[in-house]
Scaffold this motif. Structure first.
Motif, PDB file in Angstrom:
ATOM      1  N   ASP A  19      13.892  -3.637  15.337  1.00  0.00           N
ATOM      2  CA  ASP A  19      12.435  -3.729  15.386  1.00  0.00           C
ATOM      3  C   ASP A  19      11.967  -4.840  14.462  1.00  0.00           C
ATOM      4  O   ASP A  19      12.556  -5.072  13.396  1.00  0.00           O
ATOM      5  N   GLN A 100       7.162   5.848   7.699  1.00  0.00           N
ATOM      6  CA  GLN A 100       6.761   5.485   9.052  1.00  0.00           C
ATOM      7  C   GLN A 100       5.519   6.281   9.449  1.00  0.00           C
ATOM      8  O   GLN A 100       5.441   7.495   9.255  1.00  0.00           O
ATOM      9  N   GLY A 104       4.021   3.874  14.569  1.00  0.00           N
ATOM     10  CA  GLY A 104       5.214   3.049  14.407  1.00  0.00           C
ATOM     11  C   GLY A 104       5.124   2.057  13.270  1.00  0.00           C
ATOM     12  O   GLY A 104       6.106   1.382  12.952  1.00  0.00           O
ATOM     13  N   ARG A 125       4.601  -2.737  13.557  1.00  0.00           N
ATOM     14  CA  ARG A 125       5.705  -3.075  14.463  1.00  0.00           C
ATOM     15  C   ARG A 125       5.168  -3.912  15.617  1.00  0.00           C
ATOM     16  O   ARG A 125       4.224  -3.508  16.300  1.00  0.00           O
TER      17      ARG A 125
END
Length: 402
Positions: A19, A100, A104, A125
């Motif tokens: 990611d 988190q 996300g 993200r």
């Protein structure tokens, strides 16, 4: 053995896919790449500040994601561990303590346990991709390992884009380029050098051309070449987290790279990349790499459009016998005029690359020859446009207009 010289920009085997996050660390913008958690919850990744572009490795669980420390002889001697090292000699660390969020994103605190500083962290993200799909394979991987050492880990066949390589795309696109003086050849034809201050070398962009589509296509291609070289230079600078070799932490001599526009018309653009880069490979990468762009059709010049009876075979581009004989004749005369026989021109047939160096001649020069014969790079012969008529296709003379 050769592959042992290859080092990725982060030095960590990221578990693909990964990611990509973008956000702020205190008041500074950062971009981070983070792999999936392992069975023990630990992750591996890297991040950079756009104004520097240098990868800093990360490792650990989200609530204690440690940041690698630049290597020093004292640090490696005391810790005696494989690089990268995530603590100092007193076992202090710089740690990202993040959690988190439901969307996300990541938020938390950056804690510098070495210098006693804390800063807020907030990251969103923005992408998900597989870095292993970008890596050079086979012969390219071995070759780059030998001559490059530390490198970006991206194959020359990969287009660096927001979709294919989002982390490195942001590393290049977020940095504004310095603009050099425009070189004007005609009211509708010009180029200018641009420079990434982080890597320091100048690279050309087409600034005027009668066809706006060709101008855009040409600059996209030049940008990709510029980005690829810059990423290798920044990877070398990042290698200070991975090894203590002579080039670690430097730009690998990319800051001394010479990029020359040797010719420009509305039909052709001839560019040469030359220098001696070195970031821990078996030997310096002494190179003289010309390429010619087709400003009529776009992209790289396909010389089959120009030379009669030429083709691509098993060993690359193959010239017509008549042209090969003409080149050999010119080379023999050149050797005789210089009072010798042979020398670098003996290698011309095997390592010959076309380029344009003067307003009215095509040159055939040595490129890609082995390290031991590096002194021959750039040597060759020139044939005037007017003497090319027997060897070019009907209508191809429109390319050879000064």
């Amino acid at each position: 053995m050769a592959l042992a010289f290859a080092v990725s920009a982060s030095g960590l085997a990221l578990a693909a896919p990964v990611d990509v996050y973008r956000g702020t660390l205190g008041g500074s913008e950062v971009v981070m790449e983070l792999g999936r958690p392992r069975t023990d919850g630990a992750r591996e990744g890297r991040y950079f500040y756009p104004r520097y572009g240098v990868d800093i490795p990360l490792k650990g669980p989200l609530n204690a994601l440690a940041e690698a420390q630049p290597l020093t002889p004292e640090l490696t001697e005391k810790l005696g561990a494989d690089a990268p090292l995530f603590t100092d000699a007193e076992q202090r660390a710089v740690v990202w303590n993040v959690q988190q969020q439901g969307d996300g994103s990541l938020s938390g605190e950056w804690v510098d346990g070495i210098r006693g500083k804390k800063l807020p962290l907030k990251l969103k993200r923005i992408a998900h991709y597989d870095p292993e799909a970008l890596e050079p394979k086979g012969v390219e991987a071995v070759t780059r390992a030998i001559v490059q050492g530390s490198g970006s880990g991206i194959s020359q066949d990969v287009t660096i884009s927001e979709k294919t390589a989002p982390y490195d795309y942001l590393r290049m696109s977020l940095q504004p380029l310095g603009q050099g003086k425009e070189v004007v050849l005609a009211p509708n034809l010009a180029w200018r050098p641009v420079r990434d201050a982080r890597t320091q070398f100048w690279y050309p962009r087409l600034s005027r051309h009668p066809d706006a589509k060709i101008l855009a296509q040409t600059n996209a291609l030049l940008e990709q070449r510029h980005w690829a070289m810059s990423l290798d230079a920044l990877a070398c600078k990042s290698s200070i987290y991975l090894n203590l070799g002579p080039a670690a932490g430097s730009l690998g001599n990319y800051n001394d790279e010479r990029i020359q526009v040797s010719y420009l018309s509305t039909a052709l653009m001839s560019v040469v990349e030359s220098g001696s880069t070195d970031c821990g490979g078996a030997h310096p990468n002494n190179h003289f790499n010309p390429f010619v762009l087709d400003l009529r059709k776009g992209g790289y010049m396909d010389f089959r459009r120009l030379f009669k009876d030429s083709r691509y075979g098993e060993n690359g581009f193959e010239y017509a016998d008549a042209l090969v004989k003409k080149i050999a004749k010119v080379a023999a005369k050149q050797d005789a005029d210089q009072g010798g026989a042979g020398g670098c021109t003996d290698y011309l047939a095997e390592f010959m690359v076309p380029m344009i160096e003067t307003p009215a001649a095509v040159s055939f020069v040595i490129s890609g020859i082995g390290h031991a014969m590096g002194a021959c790079l750039g040597s060759g012969v020139s044939i005037a446009f007017k003497d090319f008529r027997p060897y070019i296709k009907p209508g191809a003379q429109r390319y050879l207009q000064p």
